[in-house]
Design a protein around this motif. Structure first.
Motif, PDB file in Angstrom:
ATOM      1  N   GLU A  52       0.826  -1.196   0.000  1.00  0.00           N
ATOM      2  CA  GLU A  52       0.000   0.000   0.000  1.00  0.00           C
ATOM      3  C   GLU A  52       0.871   1.259   0.000  1.00  0.00           C
ATOM      4  O   GLU A  52       0.565   2.244  -0.680  1.00  0.00           O
ATOM      5  CB  GLU A  52      -0.918   0.000   1.226  1.00  0.00           C
ATOM      6  CG  GLU A  52      -2.057  -1.004   1.146  1.00  0.00           C
ATOM      7  CD  GLU A  52      -3.105  -0.587   0.134  1.00  0.00           C
ATOM      8  OE1 GLU A  52      -3.683   0.510   0.290  1.00  0.00           O
ATOM      9  OE2 GLU A  52      -3.333  -1.343  -0.831  1.00  0.00           O
ATOM     10  N   CYS A  53       1.956   1.228   0.756  1.00  0.00           N
ATOM     11  CA  CYS A  53       2.879   2.364   0.785  1.00  0.00           C
ATOM     12  C   CYS A  53       3.510   2.594  -0.591  1.00  0.00           C
ATOM     13  O   CYS A  53       3.685   3.740  -1.029  1.00  0.00           O
ATOM     14  CB  CYS A  53       3.973   2.139   1.832  1.00  0.00           C
ATOM     15  SG  CYS A  53       3.455   2.492   3.534  1.00  0.00           S
ATOM     16  N   VAL A  84       4.509  14.347   5.270  1.00  0.00           N
ATOM     17  CA  VAL A  84       3.948  13.661   4.095  1.00  0.00           C
ATOM     18  C   VAL A  84       3.888  12.151   4.331  1.00  0.00           C
ATOM     19  O   VAL A  84       2.883  11.491   4.046  1.00  0.00           O
ATOM     20  CB  VAL A  84       4.789  13.963   2.832  1.00  0.00           C
ATOM     21  CG1 VAL A  84       4.252  13.195   1.623  1.00  0.00           C
ATOM     22  CG2 VAL A  84       4.812  15.450   2.546  1.00  0.00           C
ATOM     23  N   ILE A  85       4.978  11.612   4.872  1.00  0.00           N
ATOM     24  CA  ILE A  85       5.047  10.164   5.133  1.00  0.00           C
ATOM     25  C   ILE A  85       3.955   9.746   6.118  1.00  0.00           C
ATOM     26  O   ILE A  85       3.216   8.776   5.890  1.00  0.00           O
ATOM     27  CB  ILE A  85       6.440   9.787   5.694  1.00  0.00           C
ATOM     28  CG1 ILE A  85       7.534  10.069   4.663  1.00  0.00           C
ATOM     29  CG2 ILE A  85       6.465   8.307   6.100  1.00  0.00           C
ATOM     30  CD1 ILE A  85       8.941  10.046   5.244  1.00  0.00           C
ATOM     31  N   THR A 120      -3.544   7.560   6.224  1.00  0.00           N
ATOM     32  CA  THR A 120      -4.614   7.307   5.248  1.00  0.00           C
ATOM     33  C   THR A 120      -4.754   5.819   4.971  1.00  0.00           C
ATOM     34  O   THR A 120      -5.868   5.271   4.927  1.00  0.00           O
ATOM     35  CB  THR A 120      -4.322   8.058   3.933  1.00  0.00           C
ATOM     36  OG1 THR A 120      -4.257   9.467   4.195  1.00  0.00           O
ATOM     37  CG2 THR A 120      -5.405   7.782   2.897  1.00  0.00           C
ATOM     38  N   ILE A 121      -3.621   5.142   4.802  1.00  0.00           N
ATOM     39  CA  ILE A 121      -3.626   3.700   4.525  1.00  0.00           C
ATOM     40  C   ILE A 121      -4.221   2.928   5.706  1.00  0.00           C
ATOM     41  O   ILE A 121      -5.063   2.048   5.534  1.00  0.00           O
ATOM     42  CB  ILE A 121      -2.197   3.204   4.223  1.00  0.00           C
ATOM     43  CG1 ILE A 121      -1.691   3.787   2.906  1.00  0.00           C
ATOM     44  CG2 ILE A 121      -2.149   1.668   4.169  1.00  0.00           C
ATOM     45  CD1 ILE A 121      -0.205   3.601   2.670  1.00  0.00           C
ATOM     46  N   LEU A 172       5.664   5.601  -1.210  1.00  0.00           N
ATOM     47  CA  LEU A 172       6.634   5.418  -0.132  1.00  0.00           C
ATOM     48  C   LEU A 172       7.311   4.067  -0.300  1.00  0.00           C
ATOM     49  O   LEU A 172       6.641   3.042  -0.393  1.00  0.00           O
ATOM     50  CB  LEU A 172       5.946   5.453   1.240  1.00  0.00           C
ATOM     51  CG  LEU A 172       5.140   6.693   1.620  1.00  0.00           C
ATOM     52  CD1 LEU A 172       4.480   6.483   2.980  1.00  0.00           C
ATOM     53  CD2 LEU A 172       6.011   7.940   1.630  1.00  0.00           C
ATOM     54  N   GLU A 209       1.190  11.305   6.948  1.00  0.00           N
ATOM     55  CA  GLU A 209      -0.157  11.494   6.373  1.00  0.00           C
ATOM     56  C   GLU A 209      -0.540  10.315   5.488  1.00  0.00           C
ATOM     57  O   GLU A 209      -1.661   9.787   5.560  1.00  0.00           O
ATOM     58  CB  GLU A 209      -0.211  12.792   5.571  1.00  0.00           C
ATOM     59  CG  GLU A 209      -1.587  13.069   4.968  1.00  0.00           C
ATOM     60  CD  GLU A 209      -1.616  14.324   4.112  1.00  0.00           C
ATOM     61  OE1 GLU A 209      -2.674  14.602   3.528  1.00  0.00           O
ATOM     62  OE2 GLU A 209      -0.580  15.014   4.018  1.00  0.00           O
ATOM     63  N   LYS A 210       0.395   9.874   4.670  1.00  0.00           N
ATOM     64  CA  LYS A 210       0.116   8.754   3.769  1.00  0.00           C
ATOM     65  C   LYS A 210      -0.120   7.461   4.564  1.00  0.00           C
ATOM     66  O   LYS A 210      -1.032   6.684   4.257  1.00  0.00           O
ATOM     67  CB  LYS A 210       1.282   8.558   2.787  1.00  0.00           C
ATOM     68  CG  LYS A 210       1.392   9.641   1.718  1.00  0.00           C
ATOM     69  CD  LYS A 210       2.606   9.413   0.843  1.00  0.00           C
ATOM     70  CE  LYS A 210       2.773  10.497  -0.218  1.00  0.00           C
ATOM     71  NZ  LYS A 210       1.746  10.406  -1.277  1.00  0.00           N
ATOM     72  N   ALA A 242       1.295   4.388  -2.679  1.00  0.00           N
ATOM     73  CA  ALA A 242       1.157   5.780  -2.225  1.00  0.00           C
ATOM     74  C   ALA A 242       2.436   6.589  -2.404  1.00  0.00           C
ATOM     75  O   ALA A 242       2.482   7.774  -2.030  1.00  0.00           O
ATOM     76  CB  ALA A 242       0.734   5.796  -0.764  1.00  0.00           C
TER      77      ALA A 242
END
Length: 379
Positions: free
Chosen positions: A307-308, A361-362, A368-369, A313, A364-365, A311
């Motif tokens: 998932e990362c 940013v990291i 969300t996941i 990452l 936040e992502k 996104a």
């Protein structure tokens, strides 16, 4: 893509890349050839040997170049075994070694060697007392890594080295993750392994230190290169680039250690402030500043990693040499975690290109996941 997998590999340093191209183009001779072009290549090879030796406080003649960390581990261990008394067929290692070490010892065990594994506590540290109790008159070798590639936990090489010397046992350490990040004093060891692509050098190059007093036998009789311990024409351009990257990293190690320590601390602080529940694995006072091994309760690591990636990452679930395995993380299991907990493990490993600006940013992502995952789990 924000790259957070520097423990797996690092992007090559611009200066090291320039050296790689320049040496490949202008110093293409075989260092074993006796003509002037070969002699020029040998001079570069010897210069690289001196650079690596200086970083670990060894002598140039004690450095053997290889194709990487895994081969360095295996050739160094085999060199020590070849120099051991034939009556000694007992080896001691830890439960959290890299697969290149673990797989070799599995092979040696099948061929008749006895292998004992010292455990680690819940923070990932081995017990020197427990290690001492495992040593017998038949023990030939102890092999314990300097820093774990998944949790970053650092073992006490000096204490282990003293113990090994006290009992007349050879001591090898996989120093791939610690090289150019921590000070390493080779005199406490009989052999240690390092790698180029973990320190912003090119892939396909590594080295190991072998104490000059060790009377090892050639891996392949008749081999002339690298004292007979590594066959084949040496990768002169790769060695020159490796030495360049290593020197740059070692020179900057103190400042980078401080920067990465602060970066990791900021990441953990902001993760906590976000309300995301996580578990920081490994001894917090005794690990490399660039590695953060954590678990998000109820979220499988493999799924989070994928998932990362979607996104933007790049993270991992542990050692790149074990990718694709659906088994629980070995290091987590050795630290006493359940299968379910071990499968939750993910690793963030920071490097030169990571900055504090990326942290929000990291997080936040990831948030969300995780929110999406747990929302789906309710239905």
């Amino acid at each position: 893509m924000i790259y957070l997998d520097h423990a797996a590999t690092t992007p090559i340093h611009d200066t090291a890349l320039e050296v790689l191209v320049n040496v490949s183009k202008h110093y293409y001779g075989n260092p074993s050839s006796l003509h002037d072009i070969g002699a020029e290549a040998k001079q570069l090879l010897d210069a690289g040997r001196r650079t690596i030796a200086k970083i670990i406080q060894a002598e140039a003649e004690e450095i053997v170049f290889t194709s990487g960390g895994s081969e360095s581990n295996q050739l160094a261990i085999r060199a020590l075994i070849s120099a051991s008394d034939t009556s000694r067929n007992h080896i001691i290692t830890s439960e959290v070694e890299h697969s290149s070490v673990r797989n070799l010892f599995d092979e040696l065990e099948r061929s008749g060697y006895k292998v004992s594994k010292v455990g680690v506590d819940t923070s990932g540290m081995i017990s020197i007392d427990e290690l001492s109790k495992l040593i017998t008159d038949e023990t030939a070798l102890i092999s314990v890594q300097h820093a774990n590639s998944e949790t970053g936990v650092i073992q006490d090489l000096v204490a282990i080295g003293k113990l090994a010397k006290q009992h007349g046992v050879f001591f090898h350490s996989d120093c791939v993750q610690a090289f150019c990040k921590l000070g390493i004093e080779a005199s406490w060891l009989d052999a240690l392994s390092v790698s180029s692509h973990k320190v912003y050098g090119p892939k396909g190059v590594g080295a190991f230190y072998l104490n000059k007093t060790i009377d090892s036998k050639p891996e392949i009789p008749g081999t002339s290169q690298e004292k007979g311990l590594k066959a084949g024409t040496q990768n002169v351009a790769g060695v020159a680039a490796f030495a360049t990257a290593a020197k740059l990293n070692y020179t900057e190690r103190t400042d980078e250690h401080i920067r990465l320590t602060m970066l990791r601390s900021k990441f953990v602080e902001k993760l906590e402030a976000s309300g995301i529940e996580f578990i920081d694995e490994g001894s917090p006072e005794n690990k490399l500043p660039n590695i953060l091994g954590i678990r998000f309760k109820g979220m499988e690591g493999q799924f989070l990693m994928l998932e990362c990636s979607q996104a933007g990452l790049a993270i991992s679930t542990g050692s790149a040499c074990q990718v694709g395995s659906d088994k629980p993380n070995r290091t987590m299991k050795a630290m006493g975690r359940s299968d379910e907990d071990a499968r939750e493990f993910v690793r963030f490993s920071f490097g030169k290109q990571n900055t504090e600006d990326q942290i929000d940013v990291i997080i936040e992502k990831i948030g969300t996941i995780l929110n999406r995952h747990f929302a789906k789990a309710k239905f």
